[in-house]
Scaffold this motif. Structure first.
Motif, mmCIF file in Angstrom:
data_model
loop_
_atom_site.group_PDB
_atom_site.id
_atom_site.type_symbol
_atom_site.label_atom_id
_atom_site.label_comp_id
_atom_site.label_asym_id
_atom_site.label_seq_id
_atom_site.Cartn_x
_atom_site.Cartn_y
_atom_site.Cartn_z
ATOM 1 N N HIS A 179 10.938 6.158 4.664
ATOM 2 C CA HIS A 179 10.122 6.994 5.546
ATOM 3 C C HIS A 179 8.634 6.735 5.297
ATOM 4 N N ILE A 180 8.281 6.680 4.010
ATOM 5 C CA ILE A 180 6.871 6.453 3.668
ATOM 6 C C ILE A 180 6.422 5.092 4.154
ATOM 7 N N ARG A 181 7.295 4.086 3.924
ATOM 8 C CA ARG A 181 6.876 2.727 4.254
ATOM 9 C C ARG A 181 6.791 2.469 5.754
ATOM 10 N N SER A 182 7.469 3.341 6.516
ATOM 11 C CA SER A 182 7.363 3.155 7.966
ATOM 12 C C SER A 182 6.292 4.053 8.568
ATOM 13 N N PHE A 219 4.708 -5.550 0.742
ATOM 14 C CA PHE A 219 4.924 -4.119 0.547
ATOM 15 C C PHE A 219 5.276 -3.430 1.857
ATOM 16 N N ARG A 220 5.123 -4.140 2.958
ATOM 17 C CA ARG A 220 5.326 -3.533 4.260
ATOM 18 C C ARG A 220 6.804 -3.447 4.567
ATOM 19 N N ASP A 221 7.121 -2.485 5.422
ATOM 20 C CA ASP A 221 8.517 -2.299 5.806
ATOM 21 C C ASP A 221 8.991 -3.531 6.565
ATOM 22 N N GLY A 222 10.183 -3.987 6.226
ATOM 23 C CA GLY A 222 10.783 -5.082 6.959
ATOM 24 C C GLY A 222 10.233 -6.440 6.577
ATOM 25 N N TYR A 223 9.621 -6.570 5.399
ATOM 26 C CA TYR A 223 9.135 -7.889 4.965
ATOM 27 C C TYR A 223 10.316 -8.787 4.680
ATOM 28 N N SER A 224 10.229 -9.991 5.169
ATOM 29 C CA SER A 224 11.259 -10.963 4.822
ATOM 30 C C SER A 224 10.570 -12.238 4.385
ATOM 31 N N ASP A 225 11.244 -12.980 3.543
ATOM 32 C CA ASP A 225 10.631 -14.168 2.948
ATOM 33 C C ASP A 225 10.741 -15.334 3.919
ATOM 34 N N THR A 226 9.848 -15.359 4.894
ATOM 35 C CA THR A 226 9.830 -16.446 5.864
ATOM 36 C C THR A 226 8.551 -17.248 5.673
ATOM 37 N N PRO A 227 8.535 -18.503 6.110
ATOM 38 C CA PRO A 227 7.301 -19.294 5.996
ATOM 39 C C PRO A 227 6.113 -18.590 6.653
ATOM 40 N N ARG A 228 6.395 -17.908 7.776
ATOM 41 C CA ARG A 228 5.320 -17.220 8.482
ATOM 42 C C ARG A 228 4.733 -16.115 7.611
ATOM 43 N N ASN A 229 5.619 -15.323 6.998
ATOM 44 C CA ASN A 229 5.136 -14.232 6.159
ATOM 45 C C ASN A 229 4.444 -14.746 4.910
ATOM 46 N N ARG A 230 4.931 -15.872 4.393
ATOM 47 C CA ARG A 230 4.271 -16.454 3.209
ATOM 48 C C ARG A 230 2.828 -16.822 3.534
ATOM 49 N N SER A 231 2.595 -17.268 4.763
ATOM 50 C CA SER A 231 1.226 -17.560 5.169
ATOM 51 C C SER A 231 0.428 -16.273 5.332
ATOM 52 N N TYR A 232 1.095 -15.286 5.929
ATOM 53 C CA TYR A 232 0.394 -14.023 6.191
ATOM 54 C C TYR A 232 -0.036 -13.325 4.907
ATOM 55 N N VAL A 233 0.768 -13.459 3.854
ATOM 56 C CA VAL A 233 0.430 -12.798 2.593
ATOM 57 C C VAL A 233 -0.990 -13.170 2.182
ATOM 58 N N ILE A 234 -1.354 -14.433 2.386
ATOM 59 C CA ILE A 234 -2.699 -14.880 2.032
ATOM 60 C C ILE A 234 -3.682 -14.583 3.160
ATOM 61 N N MET A 235 -3.244 -14.955 4.364
ATOM 62 C CA MET A 235 -4.178 -14.908 5.497
ATOM 63 C C MET A 235 -4.628 -13.496 5.818
ATOM 64 N N ASN A 236 -3.731 -12.543 5.645
ATOM 65 C CA ASN A 236 -4.062 -11.163 5.993
ATOM 66 C C ASN A 236 -4.474 -10.360 4.772
ATOM 67 N N SER A 274 1.402 1.503 6.914
ATOM 68 C CA SER A 274 1.224 0.221 7.605
ATOM 69 C C SER A 274 -0.232 -0.029 7.962
ATOM 70 N N SER A 275 -1.069 1.009 7.846
ATOM 71 C CA SER A 275 -2.495 0.752 8.042
ATOM 72 C C SER A 275 -3.106 0.151 6.782
ATOM 73 N N ILE A 276 -2.504 0.431 5.632
ATOM 74 C CA ILE A 276 -3.027 -0.106 4.370
ATOM 75 C C ILE A 276 -2.564 -1.544 4.178
ATOM 76 N N PHE A 277 -1.263 -1.768 4.381
ATOM 77 C CA PHE A 277 -0.710 -3.100 4.143
ATOM 78 C C PHE A 277 -0.592 -3.824 5.468
ATOM 79 N N ARG A 278 -1.364 -4.869 5.605
ATOM 80 C CA ARG A 278 -1.447 -5.577 6.879
ATOM 81 C C ARG A 278 -0.172 -6.390 7.124
ATOM 82 N N PRO A 279 0.052 -6.799 8.353
ATOM 83 C CA PRO A 279 1.281 -7.556 8.646
ATOM 84 C C PRO A 279 1.440 -8.740 7.714
ATOM 85 N N GLY A 280 2.650 -8.910 7.207
ATOM 86 C CA GLY A 280 2.929 -10.003 6.290
ATOM 87 C C GLY A 280 2.885 -9.570 4.841
ATOM 88 N N SER A 281 2.402 -8.359 4.575
ATOM 89 C CA SER A 281 2.366 -7.913 3.182
ATOM 90 C C SER A 281 3.783 -7.672 2.678
#
Lengths: 278, 257
Positions: B19-22, B36-53, B27-34
């Protein structure tokens, strides 16, 4: 036109038709490759020998006549070809410029009325101010591969420093007394190499010239070492010189730290103890 | 407590966590790709976002050369120097709460760290050992960079910036050395600063300005304190920013050999 949507093709043809004054269907057929492209209504004047009709050309291109002539002369000079004959061009120019200036109907220009054209004056090669050359390189994602290592390194370093600090206290001697110089008096360890030099040379040499030139030489290494290779086997001399000075500094520092006792005289640390504080 | 109850508590906790994570705040604190965000999955796209965002994008690119992450290539020396600098800033701020740069108060305050202040001694130890370690890691980092030939074009200027950082590290360490105001501090600094006095033309003047007189006095203490806690850190942070920025602009880590 490979697989372009019909409506886009049509729009393009309409625009082209409006610009060139030909029919839409004709252009559309040409675009689809059904008929060979019709010759342009106003083909640019070809190289008809050296006597080119400057006036016509100038009007066609929308370039002032004198500029065009200058360009032709320059080109002729560069190519080594004879200059365009002025005889044919000059009277024609004089005759043709006058009616244009007088506002009489000019010959049909290649570029329709109200259409602005741009001329390509020069091509500036895109040189970048930063390293954007991308050679194909074997790369990994920073997350998790680099960040994980950095995080572990951070934890290990903090842990080691913390544990070490619990067991080993920083030195604190008695209150500062300007009337009682301890014997020996030593600088902080990273200056002890210099202090060691000071016992051999004049302060001017050991304190200023050697460290000054040393630091300058260190800073100028990239500009002194012109060898582009980074392979150790190609850089034997550079590595040798650098290692020589690093080892020299390390030996002097160790010597000044542990082998100098009271009066900065030579001692063996295992005989007279260690005269050294961090 | 029965197993069933325990399971109920756990599922309730998990539900609350979800509930908290959604929530909007999360979600305003942790940007897309973090992660810590709800529904994070280890995809190449998210791996880029971890740094980029992430604010880390100022420091690291999304991808780095494979040989660069090998511990045996960099030995983590540059990163450790930077991390030690942060650690020294944190412990230094702690020490500033208990330290007055006057004589004899400075010495008494350092003594009080060991006797009166919770964690005072261990923080002072960390500050001192960390400072010595930083001098060492900066020097070793320089040697590592030399042996890899990493100062060669286009990285020439960053080497010069690095030499400035080495010099500033030494100055930071040296100015801090005086602050305990004990016999070790005063005489080590006296010996050290006497060497600079022989510089031609400006030696006397620079030395006078730096130590606030012709010899180390309590006035020097205040002067070096300001240099140590404010002036030099300010300068070194600027050089560090340029240094890190140039590492990336010059094409990331050097090599492979």
């Amino acid at each position: 036109m490979a697989g372009l949507p019909e409506h886009l093709l049509r729009r393009s043809a309409e625009a082209k038709a409006k610009a060139t004054g030909r029919s839409v269907d004709e252009i559309l057929a040409e675009m689809k490759g059904e008929t060979p492209p019709a010759p342009a209504t106003a083909a640019p004047t070809g190289e008809s020998g050296s006597a080119r009709d400057l006036t016509k050309e100038a009007a066609d291109l929308g370039v002032p006549q004198d500029l065009l002539r200058r360009a032709m002369i320059a080109r002729a000079k560069a190519d080594g070809t004879p200059l365009p004959t002025e005889a044919g061009a000059a009277p024609a120019a004089a005759a043709a410029v006058a009616p244009v200036a007088a506002g009489s109907p000019a010959p049909m220009p290649a570029i329709p009325e109200g259409v602005r054209t741009q001329r390509l004056l020069t091509v500036v090669k895109a040189g970048s101010i930063q390293q954007t050359k991308r050679e194909p390189a074997d790369k990994v994602n920073t997350w998790p591969h680099l960040l994980a290592i950095e995080f572990v390194a951070l934890l290990v370093l903090s842990g080691l420093l913390f544990v070490f600090s619990i067991y080993v206290d920083a030195p604190l001697l008695e209150f500062a007394n300007f009337n009682q110089q301890p014997n020996p008096s030593k600088a902080p360890w990273y200056f002890l190499g210099l202090q060691e030099l000071l016992s051999y040379f004049d302060p001017m040499v050991a304190g200023i010239i050697i460290p000054g030139y040393g630091l300058a030489a260190l800073a100028f290494i990239p500009y002194l070492d012109r060898n582009p290779s980074v392979r150790p086997s190609d850089r034997k001399l550079a590595i040798m010189i650098f290692t020589f000075f690093v080892m020299g500094a390390a030996i002097l520092t160790t010597y000044g730290s542990f082998f100098r006792g009271p009066g900065f005289n030579f001692t063996f640390p295992w005989v007279d103890g260690i005269w050294f504080d961090f | 407590m029965s197993g069933k109850d325990k399971g109920g508590v756990m599922s309730k906790l998990a539900e609350t966590g979800k509930h908290i994570r959604s929530s909007q705040a999360w979600s305003s604190i942790f940007r897309p790709g973090s992660p810590f965000r709800d529904g994070y999955s280890d995809t190449p796209r998210n791996r880029s976002y971890v740094i980029m965002n992430n604010v880390l994008y100022h420091l690291h690119p999304v991808k780095v050369k494979r040989h660069g992450v090998r511990l045996s290539y960099t030995l983590c020396l540059g990163g450790m120097s930077f991390f030690l600098f942060i650690l020294l800033t944190i412990t230094g701020i702690f020490l500033m709460f208990y330290y007055r740069p006057t004589s004899p108060q400075a010495f008494l305050d350092i003594q009080a760290l060991a006797t009166d202040i919770t964690f005072g001694q261990v923080v002072r130890n960390m500050h001192r050992w960390g400072a010595h370690a930083m001098v060492l890691t900066v020097f070793l980092h320089m040697a590592r960079v030399f042996y890899h030939g990493a100062y060669k074009p286009p990285r020439e200027f960053n080497w010069v910036v690095g030499i400035m950082l080495l010099l500033l590290t030494l100055l930071l360490s040296f100015t801090g050395y005086l602050l305990p105001w004990d016999q070790l501090a005063v005489w080590a600094v006296t010996v050290g600063s006497n060497m600079g006095r022989y510089a031609p033309v400006i030696g006397e003047q620079v030395s006078f300005a730096l130590i606030g007189g012709t010899q180390i006095t309590p006035d020097t203490l205040l002067r070096w304190y300001v240099l140590h806690v404010l002036f030099l850190p300010f300068i070194i942070v600027i050089f560090m920013a340029v240094h890190f920025w140039r590492v990336r602009k010059d094409g990331g880590i050097s090599g492979p050999l």
